[in-house]
Motif scaffolding. Structure first.
Motif, PDB file in Angstrom:
ATOM      1  N   UNK A  62       0.895  -1.172   0.107  1.00  0.00           N
ATOM      2  CA  UNK A  62       0.027  -0.127  -0.033  1.00  0.00           C
ATOM      3  C   UNK A  62       0.759   1.285   0.175  1.00  0.00           C
ATOM      4  N   UNK A  63       1.932   1.066   0.807  1.00  0.00           N
ATOM      5  CA  UNK A  63       2.789   2.436   0.733  1.00  0.00           C
ATOM      6  C   UNK A  63       3.628   2.690  -0.495  1.00  0.00           C
ATOM      7  N   UNK A  64       3.972   1.402  -1.104  1.00  0.00           N
ATOM      8  CA  UNK A  64       4.554   1.531  -2.508  1.00  0.00           C
ATOM      9  C   UNK A  64       3.580   2.085  -3.558  1.00  0.00           C
ATOM     10  N   UNK A  65       2.320   1.882  -3.364  1.00  0.00           N
ATOM     11  CA  UNK A  65       1.454   2.463  -4.344  1.00  0.00           C
ATOM     12  C   UNK A  65       1.217   3.945  -4.184  1.00  0.00           C
ATOM     13  N   UNK A  66       1.203   4.094  -2.770  1.00  0.00           N
ATOM     14  CA  UNK A  66       0.831   5.447  -2.521  1.00  0.00           C
ATOM     15  C   UNK A  66       2.060   6.603  -2.665  1.00  0.00           C
ATOM     16  N   UNK A  67       3.460   5.924  -2.524  1.00  0.00           N
ATOM     17  CA  UNK A  67       4.469   6.894  -2.700  1.00  0.00           C
ATOM     18  C   UNK A  67       5.354   6.672  -3.720  1.00  0.00           C
ATOM     19  N   UNK A  68       5.246   5.587  -4.713  1.00  0.00           N
ATOM     20  CA  UNK A  68       6.030   5.430  -5.853  1.00  0.00           C
ATOM     21  C   UNK A  68       5.209   5.394  -7.033  1.00  0.00           C
TER      22      UNK A  68
END
Length: 128
Positions: free
Chosen positions: A16-22
């Motif tokens: 989820x963090x990768x989708x949000x930040x990358x």
């Protein structure tokens, strides 16, 4: 088993963090619609939904995943998913049938590329 369940929950948060930040990761999942499952042979695990550019996971099983990773047990699943030499450990688990993959292998390969967004990339070294 608890470590395995915690690892799957953490996998959700990391993705989820990768989708949000990358932005590249966000673009990678943008048009994908897939449900997959990671579990033990006795059915403990999580299923993951990628839909409308978002990733959500739930405890338990889903009725019709696109693909399923089934580990022999929780400790094997934890060892494979958290291994430093993940590719060799993953392939060894497949060869020894400590991991069985069923379902759509095109989606499995898509997932493998998604997980690559979690790998730390070396920073360029500066030379003086």
């Amino acid at each position: 088993m608890m470590k395995f369940k915690l690892l799957l929950w953490m996998l959700t948060k990391l993705l989820q963090r990768a989708v949000k930040t990358n932005p590249k990761c966000a673009a990678y999942v943008k048009d994908k619609n897939v449900t997959f499952q990671i579990q033990t042979a006795n059915g403990e695990g999580r299923y993951f939904e990628v839909k409308n550019g978002k990733l959500i996971s739930y405890a338990g099983q889903t009725q019709s995943p696109s693909f399923t990773f089934t580990f022999k047990n929780g400790s094997t699943g934890f060892a494979v998913l958290s291994a430093k030499d993940s590719v060799n450990t993953f392939l060894t688990a497949l060869r020894t049938e400590d991991l069985v993959i069923t379902g759509n292998f095109v989606d499995v390969m898509w997932f493998q590329s998604l997980v690559d967004f979690l790998q730390p990339h070396p920073k360029p070294s500066s030379t003086m």
